[in-house]
Structures are given as C-alpha cells and as structure tokens.
Design a protein around this motif. Sequence first.
Motif, PDB file in Angstrom:
ATOM      1  N   ALA A 613       0.847  -1.211   0.000  1.00 36.21           N
ATOM      2  CA  ALA A 613       0.000   0.000   0.000  1.00 36.21           C
ATOM      3  C   ALA A 613       0.877   1.254   0.000  1.00 36.21           C
ATOM      4  O   ALA A 613       0.616   2.217  -0.734  1.00 36.21           O
ATOM      5  N   LEU A 614       1.938   1.232   0.822  1.00 33.73           N
ATOM      6  CA  LEU A 614       2.820   2.410   0.892  1.00 33.73           C
ATOM      7  C   LEU A 614       3.590   2.591  -0.420  1.00 33.73           C
ATOM      8  O   LEU A 614       3.689   3.698  -0.941  1.00 33.73           O
ATOM      9  N   ARG A 615       4.108   1.520  -0.948  1.00 35.00           N
ATOM     10  CA  ARG A 615       4.914   1.654  -2.174  1.00 35.00           C
ATOM     11  C   ARG A 615       4.051   2.083  -3.363  1.00 35.00           C
ATOM     12  O   ARG A 615       4.493   2.878  -4.200  1.00 35.00           O
ATOM     13  N   ALA A 616       2.810   1.591  -3.395  1.00 36.62           N
ATOM     14  CA  ALA A 616       1.928   1.978  -4.513  1.00 36.62           C
ATOM     15  C   ALA A 616       1.694   3.492  -4.476  1.00 36.62           C
ATOM     16  O   ALA A 616       1.681   4.172  -5.499  1.00 36.62           O
ATOM     17  N   TRP A 617       1.539   4.018  -3.246  1.00 36.81           N
ATOM     18  CA  TRP A 617       1.276   5.466  -3.102  1.00 36.81           C
ATOM     19  C   TRP A 617       2.537   6.283  -3.380  1.00 36.81           C
ATOM     20  O   TRP A 617       2.547   7.191  -4.220  1.00 36.81           O
ATOM     21  N   LEU A 618       3.617   5.933  -2.677  1.00 33.30           N
ATOM     22  CA  LEU A 618       4.782   6.832  -2.672  1.00 33.30           C
ATOM     23  C   LEU A 618       5.785   6.551  -3.787  1.00 33.30           C
ATOM     24  O   LEU A 618       6.437   7.466  -4.272  1.00 33.30           O
ATOM     25  N   GLU A 619       5.910   5.306  -4.182  1.00 33.63           N
ATOM     26  CA  GLU A 619       6.906   4.998  -5.221  1.00 33.63           C
ATOM     27  C   GLU A 619       6.263   4.927  -6.602  1.00 33.63           C
ATOM     28  O   GLU A 619       6.774   5.472  -7.566  1.00 33.63           O
ATOM     29  N   GLN A 620       5.084   4.236  -6.643  1.00 37.49           N
ATOM     30  CA  GLN A 620       4.438   4.131  -7.972  1.00 37.49           C
ATOM     31  C   GLN A 620       3.476   5.283  -8.237  1.00 37.49           C
ATOM     32  O   GLN A 620       2.926   5.398  -9.323  1.00 37.49           O
ATOM     33  N   ARG A 621       3.242   6.101  -7.225  1.00 37.16           N
ATOM     34  CA  ARG A 621       2.402   7.312  -7.339  1.00 37.16           C
ATOM     35  C   ARG A 621       1.025   6.999  -7.902  1.00 37.16           C
ATOM     36  O   ARG A 621       0.492   7.694  -8.772  1.00 37.16           O
ATOM     37  N   GLN A 622       0.438   5.910  -7.391  1.00 42.13           N
ATOM     38  CA  GLN A 622      -0.912   5.562  -7.825  1.00 42.13           C
ATOM     39  C   GLN A 622      -1.938   6.349  -7.014  1.00 42.13           C
ATOM     40  O   GLN A 622      -1.679   6.738  -5.878  1.00 42.13           O
ATOM     41  N   CYS A 623      -3.140   6.529  -7.593  1.00 42.98           N
ATOM     42  CA  CYS A 623      -4.176   7.264  -6.850  1.00 42.98           C
ATOM     43  C   CYS A 623      -4.910   6.304  -5.916  1.00 42.98           C
ATOM     44  O   CYS A 623      -4.779   5.069  -6.038  1.00 42.98           O
TER      45      CYS A 623
END
Length: 676
Positions: A613-623
């Motif tokens: 969840a964190l990597r999707a937000w901060l690294e992959q910049r997903q909404c």
Amino acid sequence: MSLEALDRLRSRQALQGIRRLLVISGAPGWCEARATELSERYDGDWLWVSPQPRDGRYCAPGALRRLLGREFMHAVFDARQGLDAEALAALAGTLKAGSWLVLLTPDWRAWPVKPDADSIRWSDTPQPIPTPVFIRHLRNCIEADAHTLLWRQGEALRAADDDRPHWQAASGAPLAGQRAILANLRRMTTGVAVVTAPRGRGKSALAGMLVHSWPGAVIITAPARAATDVLSQHALGRGFFIAPDALLQALEEGTAPHGDWLIIDEAAALPAPQLRRLIAHYPRVLMTTTVQGYEGTGRGFMLKFCASVPGLRHYSLTTPVRWAAGCPLERIIDEMMLFNDVLPEPGRVAFQIKDAPVENLWRSAPALAKQVYLLLSGAHYRTSPLDLRRMMDAPGQRFVTVRGDSAAAAAWLVEEGGLPPLLSFSVWAGLRRPRGNLVAQSLAAHGASPFAAMLKGLRVSRIAVHPRLQRQGYGSCLLAGLSAHARGYDYLSVSFGYTEELWRFWQRAGFQLVRFGTHREASSGCYAAMALRPLTPAGETLVRLQRERLMRDVRWLEREVDEKIPVNAAQASTLNKRDWWELAGFAFTHRPPQASLASLQRLLLNVRLPLPALRAWLEQRQCVTQICATLGLTGQKALRAAWRRETAQALRALNGTRADALMKLLSRVKKFQPQF
Ligand SMILES: CC(=O)SCCNC(=O)CCNC(=O)[C@H](O)C(C)(C)COP(=O)(O)OP(=O)(O)OC[C@H]1O[C@@H](n2cnc3c(N)ncnc32)[C@H](O)[C@@H]1OP(=O)(O)O
Ligand SMILES: Nc1ncnc2c1ncn2[C@@H]1O[C@H](COP(=O)(O)OP(=O)(O)OP(=O)(O)O)[C@@H](O)[C@H]1O
C-alpha cells in the motif's frame, strides 16, 4: 407609524424602485409573530434566512452563497441568535425593487451584551462571545438612518423618510454601460475579457445579451446552474450550458463542445487552476464576477488571477439595474459593512511604528481602526465582513501601524500558542485540533516537534501598505519595528500565499521558511507557505528544528508541487530520531499521511519489505482508487489503516524494541485525552 402607513410606504417604494431595511427587535416570539404578520400582509417570495430550518422558502446563512445570481421579493434575516454579516450583505443583493429586508434582532438594549452564535466561526473561542463593538456599530447605523424602519417591542414602529422620484425599470434593451461593453466584445477576435461590478449591475444580463446577439456557438458555464437564470432570460434560449467539472472532463477527454465564446458567469467562485484550463481552450472568453466586500474571493480574483492573464480586457458596470440608484437598503448595508468608505491619504509619514501593538483598537481609536480595516480590505483579497467582526470583537488580536495623518501601513497580529504540553502533544499526534492557533498548531501537527504549540507566537495575520506608498520600505519598517514590541513571545510567524515576490519581502525581514503546502489554495491559486522569525532562544531552537526538517524533506515535497521551494535540500536518506517519532506518530496515533510524507519515503528506502500500500502510493504514485482496487480495499479509510499497519510493520522490522517503546508512550497520550 400604523400598518396602513406601512402599506402606503411599501406601494411607493415599489414605484421608487428601492428596497428598505425593516428591523424588528424584541423577544424571539414577538419578533417572529411580527415577521409572520408582514409576510401575510405583502405578497412575495419571503425567503427566510435563519440557522433554524423552517417550512416554506428557507435558506441557512452559510448556504446563501448558492443563491447568488437569484432574485427574491421580500426576505427575513433571522439574527436573533447571531449575525452572519456576509450572509446579510449577500441577501440584500438578491432583493428586487420594492422589497422589504426584515431583520430580526434580540432586544435592542440587551443585544450588545448577548453572546452571538456567529462568533463561533471567527473568534477562536470554544463558546459564543458577546460582540458589543460590532453590534453597537450596527445599532448606530440603524438609529441614524432616516430611511430604515425600526420596530422595537413595546414601542411604535419608527417611520421612514419617503421623498424620492419615481423609477424607470430597464426595458430589456441594453443600457448605456452594457451597450458600450457589448460593442467592444463583438469586435473581439480572440482574448479574455472580464466584467466586474457590485451586485445587481446587469453583469449576467450583459452576458446573456452577448449570447443572444452572437451568430455562432457560445458555451456557458457557471458554478451553479440556478445562478444562470438571469443570463438565460437575456440569452432568449440561445447558448449551451455545461457545468464546469463536466466541461473540464470533456476538455481532458478531447470531447469539449466547440464554441466561438466561452462565458463563465461568477468566475471568481471557481478555483484559479480550473479557470486557467478553461480559458486556454476557447478563442474568446467572457468572465463576470461580483467584486464587493463580502465577495472575498471576487477581490482575490481581481488582484491575483486577472493580473496573471496577459492582455486581459477589464470592463466594469456601476449603475444598479435591479433597483434604483441610492437605494436605502444598499446604502445602509454599505455603511454597516464599510463597503464604500474611502481610504484617506496618509500625508507625510515617518518611518517608525508610533505605538506598541494595540488590543481592542476599535474601542480605543475607532477612526484609526476604520482606516486599518480599509487599508487591509483594499489591499488584501481575503479581507471580508467576517474579518470586520473578528477585528472588532475577537480576543487576542493586536494592531500596529505606521502613520502620518492617517494609517499608511498596518499589521494585524494574532496571539498564538502557549498550549499545555499534553495538548500540544495531542495536536502533534492528530488527536486534537482545538480552534485557532493556525501556525502554532500547524507547527505541531505537521512539523517536527510535539511540543511546538507550547511556545508563544505572534502571527502576522494580515499586513498592508497604502497603495500609493507600496515598495517604499514602509512594510519592511513595520516588520522591523515589531520585535521591540513583541516581548513575551518566542517567535513572529506568517502564513501566506507563496509568490517569489512576496517571499522576498518576508525573507528580507528575517523570516525563515519552515513549511510549504502541497495543494494550491482555491482562493489565491498559490501554495500556502509558513515562515518564522525567532525572538527567544526557545524560538531559535524551534525555527532551527523546523528548518532542518524542511531541508531534509524538500526533495520529496518538490515532487508534489509545481513550484521551486526556496530552501537548500539536505542529504537525507537515513532515518533520524525525528523520523522515528513521526513514523511512530503515523503508525500508532492519527497523524495525517501528508504530515509524514517525507519520513515515509525515507522509511521505504531503508526496508526491504514489500509494503504494497505504501509503495503503490509513494513509489508508484498511484491514486487512492487504483490502490484500493489492486489491494481489494473498500476506500480511503481502509487504505489509511493499511498504510498505518505497514508503517508499524516496517518500524518493527527495523528495531522492534524501539518501535514498541514508542507505541507504549503514544498509547499513554491517547489514554489521557479525556482530561481536556
Ligand atoms: C500575511 C499577509 O498579509 S501576506 C500578504 C501581504 N500583503 C499584500 O500582498 C497586500 C498588498 N501589498 C502590500 O500591502 C505591500 O506591498 C507589502 C505589505 C506586501 C509590502 O510592503 P511594501 O512597503 O510595499 O514593501 P517594501 O518596500 O518594504 O519592500 C519591497 C518588497 O516587498 C515585496 N512587494 C512589494 N509590493 C508587492 C506586491 N504588490 N506583491 C508582492 N510583493 C510585493 C517585494 O518583495 C518587494 O521587493 P522587490 O522590490 O525586490 O520586489
Ligand atoms: N438592460 C436590461 N433590461 C432589463 N432588465 C435588465 C437589464 N439589465 C439587467 N436587467 C435585470 O436587472 C437585474 C440585475 O441584473 P443581473 O442579474 O444581470 O445583475 P448582476 O450584476 O449579474 O447581479 P448579481 O451580482 O446579483 O448576480 C436582473 O433582473 C436582470 O434581468
């Protein structure tokens, strides 16, 4: 005055094209009975504006904005519990010629000492407070106005002056002002035009006339469709309405309707970035907007947005159309809210602060206080009647001026901070957010130190220099002189809409940038920036900590904003003690994710766990929607919980003993909450 005499007055006021204020003051039930009697006596819409919902045409004061652009015959404004000054002014603007605006107030004599429910919005106090300065000002305006009717319980209805010529309502053909603007608009081949005016001057009608007379396609948009009634009437069925969000989406998808013109009615109510996208697409654009004291954003629109559009053509309309010139209702509202008062020339001005910051300026020096308000509202897009109320009666406000014959430069200061340690800690942990203390609480809630809100600060809430004297050093002189008058405070602070130009002003006065927002503010289109100038050793430590944090975080923050943040980035890929605190605050209490954004980024650099969840937000910049769909989460709340869980997991993986110790400590803070 008898009710029969009132009938005669009402018939004449319809012919004279004016509206009138009728004040009813006394016990709540008596006031209501009189207003009901009047609404049964005179045909009309009788819109009731009151905090208490009721049958019939009703609107809460806070929702009145949505009715801008609509028109009514007769209205009641219920100020028995409290008076929302902006709503009263906005309501007056909607009333047609011949209307009554019936104002219900508490008992006349007791009114100044009665707590005013509206004060809860602006006084930063936990309970409503009496607002004697504003109420006395209102009473004086009403008592001195020969055109306003006053009906006090136990007394006869006070008569009103009635000597005026008859009025000729506009016929439907463009009036002289409208005609001149239309001629210019029709000649336009490309470009952006804006028409500004106070209420009821025929802006929307003018836009409708353009739609009607233009041979090609015209697209119309406005924040609320209901507000385009007048425009549609004058467009006589032509033009194509589309809501702003639908139009923006269509622009993005490449399906926006074609048009020679885009008309944006009440443009100031739309955020600047949206406006910018809309106006870029169409060859010709006409925006209309109301610019008057209660339209705080209208002023911002003029000052900031229009200044940034190259080649913008600006037109204005002055003569009222909805009512006759010199209408008594318009005049008394202008007087109550100081809409039309003119800022005096300051004469010769010495470069020094004359007095230490003054509390209750409105009581001690009302003439100077008025100049200060005019100075601020003239220069500052945010200043509105709500500020007039705050300035007159809220506790903890101070004013300081540089002046000659009158105020040349003024700063409005607000006392902040001094919170008890546990409360400051709870603000840091996202558990509490008491009213007020904008910067002090923000330093704790979004900043490095749980105890930041304990220090005492003096926030420069507004500062303005007379337009004729700007850029001659008066503003800087005001700030330079403040330190000598700020004994007992740890720092001076400011929160402002960031522009490079304005930042130079604060920086030269010794302020250091400590925080930079990640969203542009709708009103100014700018990012909010916070800066501090330390005054004591404790203040210095606070500024140093906040500054170090910003330098470590800036590389991550700059990913979120499209502006260069004016601080030097520090190398920061490892976790330090403060990161640990912030991350524990996020994992084990309620700190918002944005407040710990950079620490979370550093955390990801330091652990090898998947943390989806964190990597999707901060690294992959997903909404949010995308992450929830991938991870099978129900929404924003579930996602935040997942982020917190993953943060706790990562901290434990790095150092279980340290993570558990912080968790225990923070759970104790949570346990002590009910003590406040
Ligand atoms: C918390 C707040 O109130 S933030 C908003 C500040 N207030 C406003 O923007 C209201 C309109 N502006 C003003 O009243 C004044 O111009 C102030 C208060 C910003 C500055 O006071 P002045 O006496 O004009 O400034 P002073 O001569 O001391 O310093 C000049 C610097 O002020 C800044 N400045 C001056 N005018 C402006 C302006 N219109 N917009 C932005 N910055 C300005 C610039 O940094 C300028 O330096 P520069 O010449 O190198 O560009
Ligand atoms: N030339 C005209 N002939 C007839 N009626 C007109 C004319 N111009 C404006 N009006 C009428 O005057 C009233 C006020 O006009 P309009 O709503 O356009 O003003 P506005 O400045 O947009 O007001 P607001 O700021 O309250 O939206 C409306 O009822 C409108 O139909």
